[in-house]
Design an enzyme around this catalytic site. Structure first.
Site, mmCIF file in Angstrom:
data_model
loop_
_atom_site.group_PDB
_atom_site.id
_atom_site.type_symbol
_atom_site.label_atom_id
_atom_site.label_comp_id
_atom_site.label_asym_id
_atom_site.label_seq_id
_atom_site.Cartn_x
_atom_site.Cartn_y
_atom_site.Cartn_z
ATOM 1 N N HIS A 18 0.834 -1.211 0.000
ATOM 2 C CA HIS A 18 0.000 0.000 0.000
ATOM 3 C C HIS A 18 0.866 1.256 0.000
ATOM 4 O O HIS A 18 0.684 2.154 -0.835
ATOM 5 C CB HIS A 18 -0.914 -0.008 1.222
ATOM 6 C CG HIS A 18 -1.826 1.169 1.311
ATOM 7 N ND1 HIS A 18 -3.103 1.175 0.791
ATOM 8 C CD2 HIS A 18 -1.643 2.410 1.838
ATOM 9 C CE1 HIS A 18 -3.670 2.351 1.005
ATOM 10 N NE2 HIS A 18 -2.792 3.128 1.640
ATOM 11 N N GLU A 19 1.807 1.308 0.932
ATOM 12 C CA GLU A 19 2.657 2.498 1.031
ATOM 13 C C GLU A 19 3.611 2.603 -0.150
ATOM 14 O O GLU A 19 3.959 3.708 -0.578
ATOM 15 C CB GLU A 19 3.438 2.487 2.347
ATOM 16 C CG GLU A 19 2.563 2.478 3.600
ATOM 17 C CD GLU A 19 1.595 3.651 3.655
ATOM 18 O OE1 GLU A 19 1.853 4.697 3.018
ATOM 19 O OE2 GLU A 19 0.559 3.515 4.335
ATOM 20 N N HIS A 22 1.926 4.514 -2.889
ATOM 21 C CA HIS A 22 2.030 5.963 -2.662
ATOM 22 C C HIS A 22 3.430 6.470 -3.027
ATOM 23 O O HIS A 22 3.578 7.492 -3.700
ATOM 24 C CB HIS A 22 1.766 6.283 -1.185
ATOM 25 C CG HIS A 22 0.336 6.144 -0.768
ATOM 26 N ND1 HIS A 22 -0.721 6.667 -1.484
ATOM 27 C CD2 HIS A 22 -0.222 5.534 0.322
ATOM 28 C CE1 HIS A 22 -1.859 6.403 -0.862
ATOM 29 N NE2 HIS A 22 -1.585 5.715 0.232
#
Length: 412
Positions: A18-19, A22
C-alpha cells in the site's frame, strides 16, 4: 509461532505494498518523500537511500509515506540567528548548519536576515558586518542536532503538484492493494490450479467419506442415485442435501463404468464427502481467476458495507485488529492456499476501506482534491487539516469499539 509469523508476514506485506504505491507515484511526480515507514511509534531500524529514509517502527499498525509539504516543516531559521553555510564548487549553498557551528571549521558563518527555502531559494544576512546573499542548491540540507533535513522547494512539495499528480499519488496506495490481490490469486491459480465445473473428482482429503468409499482423483461421476450429473455443482447440490444418507455413485474410470456407495459425512447440517473440485492450470485461466475473484471479493465487501450503513449488519459484528489477527492465524493453520486467499481478501478490503470518502483516509483526501479541481483553488489547509484530524479521532474511537467487541467475542 506459525500464527505469529503468518500475521507479521501478511500484515507487513499488505502495508508495504500500500505504502509502496504511494511512494512510487509520488516520486514519479517529483514529490520529495522524506520517509517511508512500516509501522507506527518509535523507530526500530532505519536507513537512508537517496532522498528518503526507510524506517521500520515498533507498532505493527499501518505505515505512512511522509511527503514534503503535507506537514509544516519542523525546522525554522529565525532572523538574527547565526548559521554556518557550506558551498559546492559553483558557489551554491549545499548545507546550512544550525547547531555546533564551531565544529564545522569550513563553514561560513552568516547572521540571518531573510531566507526563502521554497520559491527563490536564497539566504540573506551579514558576514563579518558586510551584507551577503547566497543562492541555495535545490537539494541543500539543514543540519540540526546531528540530523540532516533536505529543503523542499515548492515544486518538490505535495501541494506544488497538479491535481492529477496529487490524486494519482493518493489513489496509488489502494490501487496497489487491488493489484496485490490480483497477483496473489493469479499465483494461487498457477500453483494449485483453478476450480473447474466438470463432474470429476479432484484432490481427496485423507480419511474422509470419498476416499473411504474408494473414489479416486480423476473419477468422472456419471450419475448419483440415478440422476445424471453434468457439472461439479450438480454433485455438490446432491451431496450437500444428503448428510449421512447412502448415495449410489456411478463412476467412469479408465474407460469403464461401475457403481460405488458413498455416505456423506456432515459439516453442520450440510453433507460433505471430503473432496476438492477439479482444477485446471493455464496462465490465461489463472489471470482470469485472479481478476474475477478480486472483483467478487470487492463486490462482497461493498455489499457488506451497504448492509452496515442500512443497519442490516450491527456494528457489534465488525472485527478490528484483534479479530483480523485471529482470523489470519486460523487461516495459517488451514494451509498456505487458504492463507493466500485470506491475504488477497484482506488486501482488497484494505484498498476499499481506504477509498471510503472519510476524513483521514485516502478517499477523504481525494474528495478534497476533487473539490479543489471543481472550484479552481484549494481549500484552506488549516480547515482541511482540522477535518482530517477529527476524522482520525473518529477512526481511533471506532477501532477501540471494534477491538473491545473482538475481546468480548474471543476471550469472554
Amino acid at each position: 509461532m506459525i500464527k505469529v509469523l503468518a500475521i507479521v508476514l501478511v500484515f507487513g506485506l499488505l502495508v508495504f505494498i500500500h505504502e509502496l504505491g504511494h511512494l512510487l507515484l509520488a516520486k514519479r511526480a517529483g514529490i520529495l518523500c522524506r520517509e517511508f515507514a512500516i509501522g507506527m511509534g518509535p523507530k526500530v531500524f532505519s536507513f537512508v537511500r537517496g532522498e528518503t529514509r526507510y524506517t521500520l517502527r515498533l507498532l505493527p499498525i499501518g505505515g505512512f509515506v511522509r511527503m514534503a509539504g503535507e506537514d509544516p516543516e519542523v525546522i525554522e531559521i529565525q532572523r538574527g540567528q547565526d548559521v554556518g553555510l557550506e558551498f559546492d564548487q559553483d558557489g551554491l549553498v549545499t548545507r546550512i548548519v544550525l547547531t555546533d557551528i564551531l565544529h564545522h571549521p569550513h563553514a561560513t558563518i552568516v547572521t540571518v536576515e531573510e531566507t526563502d527555502l521554497e520559491h527563490n531559494l536564497f539566504i540573506r544576512g551579514t558576514e563579518d558586518g558586510e551584507p551577503v546573499r547566497y543562492a541555495l542548491h535545490p537539494q541543500a540540507k539543514i543540519l540540526h542536532k546531528n540530523e540532516e533535513t533536505q529543503i523542499a522547494p515548492y515544486d518538490r512539495q505535495f501541494g506544488g503538484k497538479t491535481v492529477g499528480q496529487r490524486a494519482a499519488a493518493i489513489f496509488a496506495g489502494p490501487m496497489a492493494n487491488f493489484l496485490l490481490a490480483f497477483v496473489l490469486l493469479t499465483g494461487l491459480g498457477l500453483a494449485y490450479g483453478i476450480p473447474a465445473n466438470d463432474p470429476v473428482m479432484g484432490r481427496m482429503i485423507p480419511g474422509q467419506a470419498a476416499q473411504k468409499a474408494g473414489l479416486q482423483q480423476g473419477d468422472k461421476v456419471i450419475s448419483i442415485d440415478g440422476k445424471a450429473t453434468h457439472t461439479w455443482k450438480d454433485i455438490v447440490q446432491v451431496v450437500s442435501a444428503s448428510p449421512n444418507k447412502k448415495l449410489n455413485f456411478v463412476i467412469e474410470r479408465d474407460g469403464g463404468q461401475f457403481a460405488l456407495p458413498v455416505t456423506p459425512g456432515t459439516d453442520g447440517k450440510v453433507g460433505k464427502i471430503g473432496v476438492y473440485a477439479p482444477t485446471s492450470k493455464s496462465v490465461i485461466g489463472a489471470a482470469k481467476y485472479g481478476a474475477v475473484t478480486t472483483y467478487e471479493f470487492s463486490k462482497l465487501i461493498y455489499t457488506m458495507l451497504g448492509q452496515l450503513f442500512t443497519g442490516q449488519v450491527p456494528v457489534q459484528e465488525l472485527s478490528g485488529p484483534v479479530g483480523i489477527f485471529k482470523y489470519t492465524g486460523d487461516a495459517a493453520e488451514k494451509g498456505l492456499m487458504i492463507l493466500i486467499q485470506w491475504a488477497a481478501a484482506l488486501s482488497v478490503n484494505l484498498g476499499i476501506m481506504n477509498l471510503l470518502p472519510l476524513p483521514a483516509l485516502d478517499g477523504g483526501r481525494l474528495v478534497f482534491i476533487g473539490i479543489e479541481a471543481v472550484r479552481g483553488r484549494p481549500i484552506d489547509p488549516r480547515k482541511e487539516g482540522m477535518v482530517h484530524f477529527l476524522g482520525f479521532a473518529f477512526l481511533m474511537v471506532l477501532i477501540l469499539v471494534v477491538t473491545w467487541n473482538d475481546i468480548q467475542r474471543f476471550f469472554s
